[in-house]
Structure formats: structure tokens, C-alpha cells
Design an enzyme around this catalytic site. Structure first.
Site, PDB file in Angstrom:
ATOM      1  N   LYS A  19       1.032  -1.200  -0.025  1.00  0.00           N
ATOM      2  CA  LYS A  19      -0.013  -0.053  -0.099  1.00  0.00           C
ATOM      3  C   LYS A  19       1.005   1.349  -0.062  1.00  0.00           C
ATOM      4  CE  LYS A  19      -2.679   0.950   3.669  1.00  0.00           C
ATOM      5  NZ  LYS A  19      -2.667   2.170   4.243  1.00  0.00           N
ATOM      6  N   ARG A  24       2.814   5.866  -3.231  1.00  0.00           N
ATOM      7  CA  ARG A  24       4.035   6.779  -3.728  1.00  0.00           C
ATOM      8  C   ARG A  24       4.170   6.573  -5.078  1.00  0.00           C
ATOM      9  NH1 ARG A  24       4.228   5.624   1.673  1.00  0.00           N
ATOM     10  NH2 ARG A  24       5.613   6.810   2.865  1.00  0.00           N
ATOM     11  N   GLY A  91      -4.900   7.979   5.428  1.00  0.00           N
ATOM     12  CA  GLY A  91      -4.121   8.785   6.084  1.00  0.00           C
ATOM     13  C   GLY A  91      -2.836   9.188   4.976  1.00  0.00           C
ATOM     14  N   SER A 164       7.541   8.888  11.881  1.00  0.00           N
ATOM     15  CA  SER A 164       6.485   8.898  11.117  1.00  0.00           C
ATOM     16  C   SER A 164       6.641   9.132   9.605  1.00  0.00           C
ATOM     17  CB  SER A 164       5.268   9.908  11.480  1.00  0.00           C
ATOM     18  OG  SER A 164       4.672   9.712  10.534  1.00  0.00           O
ATOM     19  N   ASP A 312       1.772  -1.041  11.948  1.00  0.00           N
ATOM     20  CA  ASP A 312       0.455  -1.657  11.487  1.00  0.00           C
ATOM     21  C   ASP A 312       0.284  -3.156  11.964  1.00  0.00           C
ATOM     22  OD1 ASP A 312       0.170   1.122  10.223  1.00  0.00           O
ATOM     23  OD2 ASP A 312       0.944   0.389   8.790  1.00  0.00           O
ATOM     24  N   ARG A 343      -6.228   1.937  18.196  1.00  0.00           N
ATOM     25  CA  ARG A 343      -6.002   0.581  18.081  1.00  0.00           C
ATOM     26  C   ARG A 343      -5.498  -0.037  19.165  1.00  0.00           C
ATOM     27  NH1 ARG A 343      -3.171   0.030  11.927  1.00  0.00           N
ATOM     28  NH2 ARG A 343      -5.288   0.278  10.811  1.00  0.00           N
TER      29      ARG A 343
HETATM   30  C1  S3P Z   1       2.409   4.763   6.165  1.00  0.00           C
HETATM   31  C2  S3P Z   1       3.143   5.133   7.481  1.00  0.00           C
HETATM   32  C3  S3P Z   1       2.573   4.691   8.646  1.00  0.00           C
HETATM   33  C4  S3P Z   1       1.679   3.640   8.557  1.00  0.00           C
HETATM   34  C5  S3P Z   1       0.636   4.006   7.454  1.00  0.00           C
HETATM   35  C6  S3P Z   1       1.476   4.133   6.162  1.00  0.00           C
HETATM   36  C7  S3P Z   1       3.026   5.383   5.064  1.00  0.00           C
HETATM   37  O1  S3P Z   1       2.130   5.977   9.364  1.00  0.00           O
HETATM   38  O2  S3P Z   1       0.938   3.330   9.628  1.00  0.00           O
HETATM   39  O3  S3P Z   1      -0.187   2.750   7.476  1.00  0.00           O
HETATM   40  O4  S3P Z   1       2.782   4.836   3.779  1.00  0.00           O
HETATM   41  O5  S3P Z   1       4.127   6.294   4.985  1.00  0.00           O
HETATM   42  P1  S3P Z   1       2.979   6.964  10.231  1.00  0.00           P
HETATM   43  O6  S3P Z   1       3.867   7.503   9.245  1.00  0.00           O
HETATM   44  O7  S3P Z   1       1.663   8.042  10.694  1.00  0.00           O
HETATM   45  O8  S3P Z   1       3.549   6.247  11.346  1.00  0.00           O
END
Ligand code: S3P
Length: 428
Positions: A19, A24, A91, A164, A312, A343
Site C-alpha cells: 500500500k 507513492r 491517512g 512517522s 501496522d 487500535r
Molecule cells: C505509512 C506510514 C505509517 C503507517 C501507514 C502507512 C506510509 O504511518 O502506519 O499505514 O505509507 O507512510 P505513520 O507515518 O503515521 O506512522
């Protein structure tokens, strides 16, 4: 959806595309000059939201299942969207896209579903404002809908309080458009798909332990991207085959980026029977086949810099821990509270209904094993894909069938999840 116990799981699966990498590939292809051809793209709801948003900014994108072609014309050809940029449940879409929008000289409004409306955005909007973007939203830019008027940006040296990849990537995507150098430093290294993929698109970055720097004004060049299977999706089957008696499952072409393989380290610490065959030949994103067999498990501690490498996977690790001998402690994981659901709460409440013994804590949980899961009750995904999938695997070891409400949440990252369980159950 009623799901029930099975006697064993056998066979081979091609896990759908990663994902994070799928998002990206579409975003970078959309701001690159030239065509980007993506293979094994994840056609899950989240990544389809990303395609939709960039189409609304004038990018031509053709998608047929897991084959995607993005006809990029460069950053300057993104156009002001006439409609709301709807990120659905994603997100990653909203936070990374904000980094791109921050530097675009136009107005846009982004929003998503009820879960997105509760997720914190200041972690991204604050540094982007410091760089010069105008962003407004509820509670001073913390919550959607967010209105962005992008424009002239200046590079920053940003110390992120949280490990993050979404924050890091948003700032780097703004940094590409900024004057001067932008540096992001994290408390622990988060997933580095952005860094690896920007290099594939011809962008130069400098990395040093937990810091990454980018000089503004660089151009992305379209390229071919192969998306390996998502280790976060594979994790559900690594757990299923570990837990269900007499199981042996092979998962093909799973991404093995070291910033994502915390689940493999956790499984090893728990005594899982796991074999890894690396198959890539120096590609930007390593991948390989994973073979896993049923075995007895022991409790472990999950904390510190392991957390961002498996953030995750904590819902499915919690399920594994219910069947491991001893008390598993998960800590330093307060970020779990601001995922698609809280979670810590959703894992503890749903697994407790099944018979597990879990104590939620401020930054994680304690799970006491080995505890038989009785089932015979109704549980809910809470519209969170990873909670839905964790419950789908839990059903396989519950003594009585369980009823999972809102199972369709799995479509966010793994539309064929329940079909894949049934396929491995049939072969057994
Ligand atoms: C992700 C980063 C993570 C992850 C999300 C996907 C990404 O979140 O939990 O499922 O693709 O950059 P955070 O960057 O908020 O930790």
C-alpha cells in the site's frame, strides 16, 4: 459475516501490492516528467483514492486492476482542483498530498471519511506552514476539511517528535519545491519508501542514520515501478499459518524492506517457524518468498525502535500473543491511538470479547497467554481494515463461530482477503 474455525491452512499466495509503495508510485508519477508504468499496484480503496485525487488535479492516469500508467507532465502541470480532494479512509494520501499541495500555487480542499476527520493533521500542517504554505482547518489546522493555498516555500530543518513516514514524506515532498535544503530528523527511522522511490525517479537525497536531506528544485523523471507484496498484508497469513494446526503456507514476492520487517523479527522472537528466500536482484525495494509453518509460540516484548518497523502489525501481533506462553508487553506505541481507529482500544475490546486476557496501557498493551479463544459472539472491525483482518484470522482458532460486522473494511488494503483465507483452507 460469520467466520469459523478450520483444521489447517495449506498452499501458496501472491500477496497484493504494498500500500505505501502503491500510493507513492502514483503520487511521484503524477509530479514527474514522463510516463510511469506501475506493475502489481494495490487496487485497494486507499490507493484508488490517491489516483482519484491526482486525476482531479489534471493528471492522466490509466488503471486496470494492478496495472497503472501515469502520464506525468511535471509538478507545474498539476491544476487547481474544481472539486474536493476526497481521500476516503487514507491517512497516507492526505498527509503526503499535503506536502505536494503546500508548494502548488493554487487553492484546494481535502477531506475524507469519519475516521480521517478524527486523525491529527497538525503534525504535518504545522511544519508545512513554517515552510510558507497557507493551510487552514478545524481546530487551527488539526482536523479536516483542510484548505490549502500553496506557494513559495523555504527549506527547513525539522526535528520530528514522532517516527512517522507520513510526516517525513510530506516534508520531503514540500522540500523538493522549496528554496534551499530541507532536513527531517526522526527519533527512530521510519519506513523509507519515499527516499528509495525518489532516488528511482532521479532525485538526490542525503541520508544519515535518522536524518534525510533534500535540495529543492529537483525534477522527477517518470520510471517503471514494480510493487512487491505488502508485508503488512502478509503478516495476517504469517500469523494464521503459525496459529492454525498443521499449516504450511508460502507467501510469494513479499516486500522485505528492513524498515518494514519488524514483524519477522517479532515472529522469530516468539519462536515462529519461518523461512525467508530473498529473490530480488538489487532492486530498490527488496522482496522474497516467506514460508511459515504452525508451531508453539512464546511471549515477547515489543518496544523502542522496533515499533515503527511493525506499527501496522500490532493488531495481529496481539492475536499471536494471546496464543503465546507468558505475558507479551507492547510499549512505546502511543501512535496506535491515532490510526484508523484507536487500535489500543479496538484490539483490546474485540479480542476480550473472544476470550483473550488483555490489559490496555497508555502506550500499548499487555497480553496474557496462552488463552483459548471461545468465540460464539459478535465482534466489529470498527471500520478499520486491520482490525477486520485480525478478527478474520482470530475466527480460524475460535472454538465457536464468530460474527464480524463491517467486514468490508478489508477492502481498504486487501480486497481479496477473505477469498485468500478460503483458498488456503480448501487446499488443506
Ligand atoms: C505509512 C506510514 C505509517 C503507517 C501507514 C502507512 C506510509 O504511518 O502506519 O499505514 O505509507 O507512510 P505513520 O507515518 O503515521 O506512522
Amino acid at each position: 459475516m460469520k467466520r469459523k474455525k478450520i483444521s489447517s491452512l495449506k498452499g501458496e499466495l501472491h500477496i497484493p501490492g504494498d500500500k505505501s509503495i502503491s500510493h507513492r508510485s502514483v503520487m511521484f508519477g503524477s509530479i514527474a516528467e514522463g510516463t510511469t508504468v506501475i506493475k502489481n499496484f494495490l487496487p485497494g480503496a486507499d490507493c484508488l483514492s490517491t489516483i482519484d485525487c491526482f486525476k482531479k488535479m489534471g493528471v492522466e492516469i490509466k488503471q486496470e486492476n494492478s496495472d497503472v500508467t501515469v502520464y506525468g507532465k511535471g509538478l507545474d502541470h498539476l491544476t487547481e482542483p474544481k472539486e474536493l480532494l476526497d481521500v476516503g479512509n487514507s491517512g497516507t494520501t492526505i498527509r503526503l498530498m499535503l506536502g505536494i499541495l503546500a508548494g502548488r500555487p493554487f487553492h484546494s480542499i481535502t477531506a475524507g471519511d469519519e475516521s480521517i476527520a478524527k486523525r491529527p493533521m497538525k503534525r504535518v500542517t504545522d511544519p508545512l506552514r513554517k515552510m510558507g504554505a497557507k493551510i487552514d482547518g478545524r481546530s487551527g489546522g488539526e482536523y479536516t476539511p483542510l484548505a490549502v493555498r500553496g506557494g513559495h516555500l523555504t527549506g527547513i530543518d525539522f526535528q520530528s517528535p514522532i517516527a512517522s513516514a507520513q510526516i517525513k514524506s510530506a516534508i520531503l515532498l514540500a522540500g523538493i519545491q522549496a528554496n534551499g535544503t530541507t532536513t527531517v530528523t526522526e527519533p527512530h527511522k521510519s519506513r523509507d519508501h519515499t527516499e528509495r522511490m525518489l532516488s528511482m525517479f532521479g532525485v538526490k537525497l542525503e541520508e544519515d542514520k535518522t536524518s534525510v536531506s533534500i535540495v529543492g528544485g529537483q525534477t522527477l523523471k517518470g520510471t517503471d515501478v514494480f510493487v512487491p507484496g505488502d508485508i503488512s498484508s502478509a503478516a495476517f497469513f504469517l500469523a494464521a499459518a503459525s496459529l492454525v494446526p498443521n499449516s504450511e503456507v508460502v507467501l510469494k514476492n513479499v516486500g522485505l524492506n528492513p524498515t518494514r520487517t519488524g514483524i519477522l523479527d517479532a515472529l522469530r522472537k516468539m519462536g515462529a517457524h519461518l523461512k525467508i528466500d530473498r529473490k530480488d536482484h538489487g532492486s530498490a525495494e527488496p522482496y522474497g518468498d516467506l514460508t511459515v509453518k504452525n508451531t508453539t509460540l512464546k511471549a515477547t516484548e515489543i518496544s523502542g525502535d522496533l515499533i515503527p518497523r511493525l506499527i501496522d502489525e500490532i493488531p495481529i501481533i496481539a492475536l499471536l500473543a494471546t496464543q503465546a506462553e507468558g505475558t507479551t508487553v507492547i510499549k512505546d506505541a502511543a501512535e496506535l491511538k491515532v490510526k484508523e481507529t484507536n487500535r489500543i482500544d479496538t484490539v483490546a475490546s474485540e479480542l476480550t470479547k473472544l476470550g483473550a486476557r488483555i490489559e490496555p496501557t497508555e502506550d500499548g498493551m499487555k497480553i496474557h497467554g496462552k488463552t483459548p479463544l471461545l468465540g460464539g459472539v459478535s465482534v466489529s472491525s470498527h471500520h478499520d481494515h486491520r482490525i477486520g483482518m485480525m478478527l478474520g484470522i482470530a475466527a480460524l482458532i475460535c472454538e465457536k463461530p464468530i460474527d464480524i460486522s463491517h467486514p468490508e473494511a478489508v477492502k481498504v488494503s486487501y480486497p481479496t482477503f477473505f477469498d485468500h483465507i478460503d483458498k488456503l483452507a480448501e487446499k488443506a
